[in-house]
Design an enzyme around this catalytic site. Sequence first.
Site, PDB file in Angstrom:
ATOM      1  N   HIS A 161       0.841  -1.206   0.000  1.00  0.00           N
ATOM      2  CA  HIS A 161       0.000   0.000   0.000  1.00  0.00           C
ATOM      3  C   HIS A 161       0.875   1.255   0.000  1.00  0.00           C
ATOM      4  O   HIS A 161       2.063   1.198   0.317  1.00  0.00           O
ATOM      5  CB  HIS A 161      -0.910   0.032   1.234  1.00  0.00           C
ATOM      6  CG  HIS A 161      -2.091  -0.897   1.133  1.00  0.00           C
ATOM      7  ND1 HIS A 161      -2.012  -2.227   1.459  1.00  0.00           N
ATOM      8  CD2 HIS A 161      -3.372  -0.674   0.736  1.00  0.00           C
ATOM      9  CE1 HIS A 161      -3.203  -2.795   1.266  1.00  0.00           C
ATOM     10  NE2 HIS A 161      -4.051  -1.875   0.827  1.00  0.00           N
TER      11      HIS A 161
ATOM     12  N   LYS B 246      -0.637   4.982   4.512  1.00  0.00           N
ATOM     13  CA  LYS B 246      -1.503   4.037   5.236  1.00  0.00           C
ATOM     14  C   LYS B 246      -1.034   3.875   6.678  1.00  0.00           C
ATOM     15  O   LYS B 246       0.147   3.657   6.929  1.00  0.00           O
ATOM     16  CB  LYS B 246      -1.528   2.679   4.518  1.00  0.00           C
ATOM     17  CG  LYS B 246      -2.515   1.709   5.141  1.00  0.00           C
ATOM     18  CD  LYS B 246      -2.891   0.591   4.204  1.00  0.00           C
ATOM     19  CE  LYS B 246      -3.838  -0.408   4.846  1.00  0.00           C
ATOM     20  NZ  LYS B 246      -5.114   0.202   5.266  1.00  0.00           N
TER      21      LYS B 246
END
Length: 237
Positions: free
Chosen positions: A130, A134
């Site tokens: 990600h 995040k």
Amino acid sequence: MKIALLGYGKMGQAIEKIALAQGHEIVIKKDDVAPFSFEGVDVAIDFSLPHIAVSHITRCFNEGIPIVSGTTGWLDQYETMTTLCKEKNGSFIYASNFSIGVNIFFEINKKLAEYMAPHPSYKVSMEEIHHTQKLDAPSGTAITLAEGIIAAGTYTNWKETESDSNTMEAHTIPIVSKREGMVPGTHIITYKNEIDTLQLSHEAHSRVGFAQGALVAALWLVGKKGIFSMADVLNIS
Ligand SMILES: NC(=O)C1=CN([C@@H]2O[C@H](COP(=O)(O)OP(=O)(O)OC[C@H]3O[C@@H](n4cnc5c(N)ncnc54)[C@H](OP(=O)(O)O)[C@@H]3O)[C@@H](O)[C@H]2O)C=CC1
Ligand SMILES: O=C(O)C1=N[C@H](C(=O)O)C[C@H](O)C1
């Protein structure tokens, strides 16, 4: 529909764009703790922060507002929330991932884990990648995938790790979390033995799939009472 966006960050803004194009109205855009009223709201969509999501969900149950939550990282309180939902006769959908592709991936993952169960030479491992903003790791999606594998019986738990599975206990699913650039969300499941490697993966190209799915779920939930999943919305379980 009149929609409250609880959390107006990357996901809140992506949902707004799609909702407006479909003729819905965004009546609340929330990104702080300032007081607000749910008057006139048909449904709330929460993509906020782990420690804020629970207060949003609680408030929606208390005020009779159907709520869809995609915020990850608060699931230690999922049971408390579902108990409250039942007590208050609320309307609730949580999904670690709202995209159609990932929800189909969840189902295939469960089936693959069942097929692999009689073949213990294959060791499973998982990688999720990600963007660097995040906050939580492993991703909510990776945890759902791990739970799907655990349901097949061979594995009992998952554990975050920095490298591959070689040093992991036999019944533990190793999950490697990588944070790179702007990656919207990639999940890779690998089964490997001496003979071969079998991989299943999903790569989001943008946030559109998550946002579209959350909006579909929110519209589906209006007028229903109870606790539902994205599999209920898509009728795929
Ligand atoms: N289920 C799914 O399909 C998906 C889930 N997610 C999850 O959704 C969550 C949000 O993701 P994303 O939009 O990328 O994150 P962002 O950080 O871009 O957005 C979170 C927003 O919440 C805001 N916020 C802070 N405090 C409050 C408050 N008290 N009330 C309401 N909002 C507040 C933040 O404001 P500020 O920046 O000012 O602090 C920010 O705008 C994460 O948990 C992520 O893992 C993400 C994508 C898909
Ligand atoms: O934070 C994100 O961006 C994402 N979060 C969700 C998760 O934790 O699984 C879903 C998606 O992968 C994007």
